[in-house]
Structures are given as structure tokens and as C-alpha cells.
Design a protein around this motif. Structure first.
Motif, PDB file in Angstrom:
ATOM      1  N   PRO A 157       0.830  -1.206   0.000  1.00 42.02           N
ATOM      2  CA  PRO A 157       0.000   0.000   0.000  1.00 42.02           C
ATOM      3  C   PRO A 157       0.866   1.258   0.000  1.00 42.02           C
ATOM      4  N   PRO A 158       0.278   2.385  -0.412  1.00 40.02           N
ATOM      5  CA  PRO A 158       0.991   3.657  -0.270  1.00 40.02           C
ATOM      6  C   PRO A 158       1.350   3.852   1.208  1.00 40.02           C
ATOM      7  N   ALA A 159       2.465   4.493   1.457  1.00 44.74           N
ATOM      8  CA  ALA A 159       2.911   4.678   2.842  1.00 44.74           C
ATOM      9  C   ALA A 159       3.590   6.026   2.994  1.00 44.74           C
ATOM     10  N   GLU A 160       3.707   6.450   4.253  1.00 44.76           N
ATOM     11  CA  GLU A 160       4.377   7.701   4.579  1.00 44.76           C
ATOM     12  C   GLU A 160       5.746   7.764   3.895  1.00 44.76           C
ATOM     13  N   GLY A 161       6.021   8.879   3.242  1.00 44.72           N
ATOM     14  CA  GLY A 161       7.318   9.076   2.612  1.00 44.72           C
ATOM     15  C   GLY A 161       7.366   8.711   1.134  1.00 44.72           C
ATOM     16  N   ASP A 162       6.320   8.021   0.645  1.00 44.72           N
ATOM     17  CA  ASP A 162       6.296   7.695  -0.789  1.00 44.72           C
ATOM     18  C   ASP A 162       6.186   8.978  -1.618  1.00 44.72           C
ATOM     19  N   ILE A 163       6.904   9.011  -2.732  1.00 44.52           N
ATOM     20  CA  ILE A 163       6.828  10.139  -3.665  1.00 44.52           C
ATOM     21  C   ILE A 163       5.801   9.800  -4.738  1.00 44.52           C
TER      22      ILE A 163
ATOM     23  N   PRO B  98       2.356   5.695  -6.155  1.00 41.38           N
ATOM     24  CA  PRO B  98       3.316   5.985  -5.095  1.00 41.38           C
ATOM     25  C   PRO B  98       4.632   5.272  -5.390  1.00 41.38           C
ATOM     26  N   GLN B  99       5.724   5.938  -5.089  1.00 40.58           N
ATOM     27  CA  GLN B  99       7.041   5.331  -5.281  1.00 40.58           C
ATOM     28  C   GLN B  99       7.813   5.352  -3.967  1.00 40.58           C
ATOM     29  N   ALA B 100       8.266   4.188  -3.558  1.00 39.44           N
ATOM     30  CA  ALA B 100       9.058   4.082  -2.335  1.00 39.44           C
ATOM     31  C   ALA B 100      10.506   3.804  -2.722  1.00 39.44           C
ATOM     32  N   LYS B 101      11.339   3.642  -1.709  1.00 41.70           N
ATOM     33  CA  LYS B 101      12.685   3.128  -1.955  1.00 41.70           C
ATOM     34  C   LYS B 101      12.655   1.641  -1.633  1.00 41.70           C
ATOM     35  N   SER B 102      13.248   0.818  -2.480  1.00 38.68           N
ATOM     36  CA  SER B 102      13.296  -0.610  -2.190  1.00 38.68           C
ATOM     37  C   SER B 102      14.406  -0.859  -1.172  1.00 38.68           C
ATOM     38  N   GLY B 103      14.547  -2.109  -0.758  1.00 41.92           N
ATOM     39  CA  GLY B 103      15.544  -2.459   0.244  1.00 41.92           C
ATOM     40  C   GLY B 103      16.939  -1.990  -0.130  1.00 41.92           C
TER      41      GLY B 103
END
Ligand code: FES
Length: 166
Positions: free
Chosen positions: A6-12, A39-44
Motif C-alpha cells: 500500500p501507499p505509505a508515509e514518505g512515498d513520492i 506511489p514510489q518508495a525506496k526498495s531495500g
């Protein structure tokens, strides 16, 4: 897989399609007619990870004159008149479209109508609940999620939503 998260805090928020696909959405270049985003997160390993694996993560980003945004929009979750919602209809899961004549989101499947200036509450047709709003802030030239959807998106029960939000 992580692209289904899901989208999460900090996603661009990045463009879902068009010439700028994958680039951060420019908050200055928005209008009532929505821009499609993911939404775009950073992966591991620190690489950008576009969360396009769950259809609920297709987002509509609309910008209105701030005074036009009314309850039950969560105004604290908007910035500079920008509101963000899941594009997926709460009735049976079709992506909704823009209807310019009354500035609403119209579902092509069974004519569900949502008002993005009023928290995407249902103003016509069979959808049982509003489109879920995604809380955001503007930081520099980017739109950043400050959490996940405020209510369960399509296909997620209230019970499952607790787990979904983890
Ligand atoms: Fe949208 Fe039925 S799927 S109104």
C-alpha cells in the motif's frame, strides 16, 4: 511482492503514464482534471520502487482553488488545494474517469459519481463508500504521502484494513 505494498508515509507520487512516466509529479503543473500517479518508495537496496502492482494504488491527483475544497475532505491531508484519491471505484473495482461538466469522477461501469472537492463522497450511482483519500504534503517540487489511505480501498474490509495499514 513489494510493488503491491500500500501507499505509505514518505512515498513520492510519480506520473503513472505519459511523457513523464516515473518522474515525480510537479505540484505546480496540476489542475482539477486529475493526473494519474503511483506511489514510489525506496526498495531495500535504495532503488526507486514504483508500487504499481496493486490496482488500488493507481492514484488521481487533482488541484482545485483551496476554498473549493469542502468537508468531508480531510483538509489537513491536502496541500495547496491538491487532493489525492485511489482511482479504483468502491463498487466493483473499475478505474474512474474525469467528468468535466460538473468536475466529478465518473465510473464508466455503473455510473458511480464521486465529488473530489468533497472528499470523493458518493453523489450518484451504486458505490457503497467514498474513494479513499491519500494524505499528502508538498515538499519542494514533490508530492509526498504522509500515510496510507484514510479509509479501506476497494476489496479491503474494515478488519483487513488494520493489517493493510501495518
Ligand atoms: Fe464503479 Fe460499479 S464499478 S459504479
Amino acid at each position: 511482492t513489494p510493488d503491491k505494498l500500500p501507499p505509505a508515509e514518505g512515498d513520492i507520487l510519480v506520473y503513472a503514464d505519459g511523457a513523464q512516466v516515473g518522474k515525480p509529479i510537479d505540484p505546480k503543473n496540476l489542475e482539477p482534471q486529475p493526473t494519474r500517479a503511483y506511489p514510489q518508495a525506496k526498495s531495500g537496496d535504495g532503488q526507486p520502487l514504483v508500487k504499481s502492482g496493486d490496482t488500488n494504488n493507481l492514484l488521481l491527483v487533482s488541484k482545485f482553488p483551496e476554498a473549493q475544497l469542502k468537508e468531508p475532505t480531510d483538509l489537513e491531508s491536502t496541500a495547496q488545494g491538491i487532493v489525492v484519491y485511489s482511482a479504483i471505484c468502491q463498487h466493483l473495482g473499475c478505474p474512474v474517469n474525469w467528468r468535466n461538466v460538473d468536475q466529478t469522477y465518473l465510473c464508466p461501469c455503473h455510473s458511480g459519481v464521486y465529488d473530489p472537492k468533497q472528499g470523493c463522497k458518493v453523489i450518484g450511482g451504486p458505490p457503497p463508500r467514498p474513494l479513499p483519500q491519500l494524505p499528502i504534503k508538498v515538499e519542494g517540487d514533490q508530492i509526498i504521502a504522509t500515510g496510507t489511505f484514510l479509509i479501506p480501498p476497494y476489496g479491503i474490509s474494515e478488519t483487513d484494513f488494520e493489517e493493510y495499514k501495518e
